[in-house]
Design an enzyme around this catalytic site. Structure first.
Site, mmCIF file in Angstrom:
data_model
loop_
_atom_site.group_PDB
_atom_site.id
_atom_site.type_symbol
_atom_site.label_atom_id
_atom_site.label_comp_id
_atom_site.label_asym_id
_atom_site.label_seq_id
_atom_site.Cartn_x
_atom_site.Cartn_y
_atom_site.Cartn_z
ATOM 1 C CB CYS B 106 27.149 -44.065 -37.003
ATOM 2 S SG CYS B 106 26.874 -43.913 -35.240
ATOM 3 C CB CYS B 204 -2.980 -4.801 -24.956
ATOM 4 S SG CYS B 204 -1.582 -3.856 -25.572
ATOM 5 C CG HIS B 212 -3.791 -1.543 -21.513
ATOM 6 N ND1 HIS B 212 -3.200 -0.553 -22.228
ATOM 7 C CD2 HIS B 212 -3.032 -2.642 -21.679
ATOM 8 C CE1 HIS B 212 -2.100 -1.032 -22.793
ATOM 9 N NE2 HIS B 212 -1.979 -2.300 -22.493
ATOM 10 C CB CYS B 217 2.199 -1.594 -22.697
ATOM 11 S SG CYS B 217 1.336 -2.008 -24.213
ATOM 12 C CB CYS B 257 -16.905 2.827 23.696
ATOM 13 S SG CYS B 257 -16.767 4.531 24.227
ATOM 14 C CB CYS B 264 0.114 7.980 19.708
ATOM 15 S SG CYS B 264 -1.335 8.992 19.398
ATOM 16 C CB CYS B 269 -15.001 11.834 18.755
ATOM 17 S SG CYS B 269 -16.664 11.472 18.157
ATOM 18 C CG HIS B 280 -16.058 14.789 21.572
ATOM 19 N ND1 HIS B 280 -15.678 15.934 20.915
ATOM 20 C CD2 HIS B 280 -16.575 13.964 20.642
ATOM 21 C CE1 HIS B 280 -15.929 15.788 19.633
ATOM 22 N NE2 HIS B 280 -16.477 14.608 19.436
#
Lengths: 193, 563
Positions: B106, B204, B212, B217, B257, B264, B269, B280
């Site tokens: 239907c 592209c 590119h 690609c 400075c 560490c 410098c 130094h």
């Protein structure tokens, strides 16, 4: 808008035919939430088991497929051993509005007889099925025994048992019904709230 | 030429008509069936016909879901009341629709079915409701039934059907412009090419990213990702930090400075980067020394390698951006030279030179990410022996360097030519230089591409990398579709700047303005009539500049030798 008249007709038609091994019951007072039952096919490790399936009908039913999930734990490559999710094409893209809940349940019964391990839902089960069939059979049989065996004691006894544990009777009855008469599962549900 | 077409919203139907007609004629099917077949075969008519020749017609049709109705199946139903198998309702026979496959349900159920499928994004392949029936529903029936209930959904269905030509077709791609211009581009031929949409965007065609070439690609995808991941941090780190001489970690200075201490514990410098004690500053820090050999870890070498290529890539891209401002300057100059008494009227050499500069600058710029991957370990680690790689890298860098040097020269001359106080003979000298350099650069670009295609990418054994070939004329601009004899001219004129029409309109002293109506139609008439009556040289020049590709680089070869 769920086609209520069709669902009602389906329920009557399905439950009239006792020989098919499948039946559908109402869960609450909503036609959109049903519970199906299929008996394990003879000659399979599922023989003798009764499996409950939770059925939810989306608004678009029958033009969208019903959502079905095993409530009873079952060890089968196409059914998740964790949550009962089913991998069956007719419940997804191959659904046709000309199918019914009864035919879908019959298809699930057929799936129990003829697993399709190449298109698995549960990879662990599928691997066992392919690599170590005897162990698979053993596990499936054991799961059927443990989780799907036919109800042996009457519902009233179970209700009484659970009520004695301290749960309200009305809640116990509905939970037990939802769990398909499975006492352990009902207890689990009651405990988890 | 003409193998790249732009498909607009309006020409979408025209674009697919040819394919549809071919199939309709060859297989003697109706349009709806031709469409179903083509959608199933992703609009690849060749593969469709190959299947047709290989398998038989029936197989082709049944696989695609085409069922040609048997006349007797469609015979009117006998009884007046029918039970629909879906909703179980009794309905009158005229409220039942039977598909080509013979399955009737239907109309209400069909409509619901269609709505669910359209909302589900399956408009292109709505199958019959009968279980396992593969027949695709007649599009006209879908349209009629759905539009009676949801006109907007029927519209959506039609659009999905139309846009299948773009979505399900490897020859056609949406223009990736943002905001979207609404166009799609069709390439009949090699998909590895760069195209320009009529909205002006160059991209592209293969990967829909910006143009590119000579990067493949994959190279480009990796490069963009790498730049995105590293650019911010790397730039910041190089600008704001110095490596600690002991732990080599980048250190940021947080005070005035110049004697800093790394976490560490190492003092160093800030000025010379050397480990430093209290005294130094009085020592040799300020005196210039050759960069000492430093111990650098692999990570640092990689970073420096990346920075090397990235900085050059970036420098050329930036130059390109600055140079593109000259485009406007040239247009201004042409206008001035037209209006004033000016000794030199012809600026085509400058326009050509400028476009050659753009073109080669792009090549140069993208040649750095290319080299980064070609001679690096990311992609082709096992493709070349280290010796082979070194040799090829030297050859490539030599080409790159030659191209780079000449591009800078050209840029210099072009910029000089914009000096308004130049003497005429100086301009003529520059003109000669620009013409010669343009030809030389074009040649160098060609050489570089030959080297890339034949000796680098062409020798790869494990993988294939395709690049868009070098086009002297630049990225090909997509032309408008023309339906039939319908003149290409009028269509191509449509693409040209609307402003120029407006100018014509206003200057057309009422000759054509009596014809009122849509401005575009008017201007077509006017433009042609003006052309015939001989419009002023200014307008003609302008029109040519817009209509034709604005650069023509088929320069005479002798231009070279005079240099």
């Amino acid at each position: 808008m769920l086609d209520l008249s069709r669902v009602q007709k389906e329920l009557v038609d399905c439950n009239r035919d006792k020989s098919s091994g499948v039946s559908i019951d109402l869960v609450g007072d909503q036609l959109s939430h049903l519970a199906g039952t299929i008996s394990g096919p003879i000659g399979t490790p599922y023989e003798g088991g009764v499996f409950r399936i939770d059925i939810r009908l989306p608004d678009g039913y029958p033009f969208e497929p019903p959502k079905m999930q095993f409530v009873t734990k079952v060890w089968h490559p196409n059914i998740s051993s964790q949550n009962g999710a089913i991998c069956l094409d007719i419940l997804k893209d191959q659904w046709s509005p000309a199918l019914t809940l009864k035919t879908a349940l019959l298809s699930l019964q057929a799936l129990l007889s003829a697993p399709e391990p190449d298109d698995p839902q549960d990879a662990v089960v599928a691997q066992q099925y392919l690599r170590d069939y005897p162990t698979f059979l053993g596990t499936a049989r054991y799961w059927t025994e443990a989780f799907a065996r036919r109800v042996s004691i009457g519902t009233e006894e179970k209700v009484q048992k659970l009520v004695e544990m301290g749960f309200p009777e009305a809640l116990v009855r509905t939970t037990l019904e939802n769990a398909g008469g499975d006492e352990n599962m009902a207890l689990e549900k009651l405990c988890s709230g | 030429m003409g193998w790249i077409k732009v498909i607009t919203k309006e020409s979408l139907l025209v674009a697919q008509r040819e394919d549809l007609r071919n199939i309709m004629d060859l297989l003697e099917v109706s349009e709806k069936h031709a469409r179903t077949l083509l959608i199933h075969h992703r609009w690849d008519a060749d593969s469709l016909l190959a299947v047709f020749l290989e398998k038989e017609r029936d197989r082709l049709f049944s696989e695609a879901g085409v069922t040609i109705a048997e006349p007797n199946v469609l015979a009117p139903l006998q009884s007046s009341q029918v039970t629909c198998n879906i909703c179980n309702e009794d309905v009158s026979a005229d409220a039942v629709t039977t598909m080509d496959c013979g399955h009737g349900f239907c109309n209400n159920c069909w409509t619901e079915h269609f709505i669910v499928k359209i909302n589900d994004g399956q408009s292109r392949r709505i199958r019959c409701m009968f279980y396992k029936c593969n027949t695709i529903c007649d599009e006209a029936i879908v349209r009629n039934l759905v539009s009676a209930k949801h006109p907007d959904l029927a519209e959506r269905f039609d659009r999905f059907l139309l846009e299948s030509y773009i979505e399900d077709n490897h020859k056609v791609k949406w223009c990736p412009s943002v905001p979207h211009c609404g166009n799609a581009i069709r390439v009949d031929g090699d998909g590895y090419c760069e195209v320009e949409c009529s909205c002006g965007l160059q991209f592209c065609f293969s990967c829909s990213a910006e143009a590119h070439s000579p990067c493949s690609c994959l190279m480009w995808e990796l490069w963009v990702k790498k730049c995105r991941d590293e650019s911010e941090t790397v730039n910041w780190i190089t600008v704001n930090t110095k490596p600690c001489p002991r732990c080599l970690k980048p250190v940021e200075k947080n005070g005035g400075c110049n004697h800093v201490r790394c976490i560490c514990g190492q003092d160093f410098c800030w000025l010379c980067g050397c480990a430093a004690d209290q005294h130094h500053a009085r020592s040799s820090c300020g005196s210039y020394k050759e960069e000492r050999e430093k111990k650098t870890g692999q990570a640092k070498r990689d970073l420096f390698r990346y920075m090397h290529y990235y900085n050059r890539y970036k420098a050329h891209t930036d130059s390109l951006k600055l140079e593109s401002k000259l485009k406007k300057a040239i247009q201004d100059m042409e206008t001035i030279s037209d209006s004033k008494e000016f000794s030199i009227k012809d600026f085509s050499w400058l326009t050509n030179g400028l476009y050659r500069l753009f073109r080669s600058r792009r090549v140069l710029s993208y040649s750095y990410p290319f080299a980064f991957y070609m001679f690096g370990d990311d992609l082709f680690k096992d493709e070349m022996t280290p010796e082979e790689r070194e040799l090829k890298q030297h050859l490539f860098e030599d080409l790159q360097q030659q191209l780079g040097a000449n591009v800078e020269k050209l840029s210099h001359f072009i910029e000089e030519s914009f000096d308004e106080f130049l003497q005429v003979d100086r301009i003529m000298g520059i003109r000669m230089q620009v013409i010669n350099l343009s030809a030389l650069i074009d040649n160098l670009c060609k050489k570089m591409y030959e080297f890339i295609e034949n000796d680098l990418l062409g020798r790869l054994e494990r993988v294939t990398h395709n690049i868009a070939p070098y086009e002297s004329k630049g990225v090909e601009r997509a032309s408008e579709l023309s339906d039939s004899w319908d003149s290409d001219d009028s269509l191509s004129m449509k693409t040209c700047n609307v402003d120029s029409y407006l100018q014509w309109d206003s200057s057309a002293n009422g000759a054509g303005s009596s014809e009122s109506g849509s401005p575009t139609d008017d201007s077509f008439d006017q433009s042609s009539s003006l052309d015939e009556s001989g419009c002023s040289s200014r307008k003609r020049a302008k029109k040519e500049a817009l209509d034709d590709p604005p650069f023509n680089l088929n320069l005479p070869a002798e231009g070279f030798d005079k240099n």
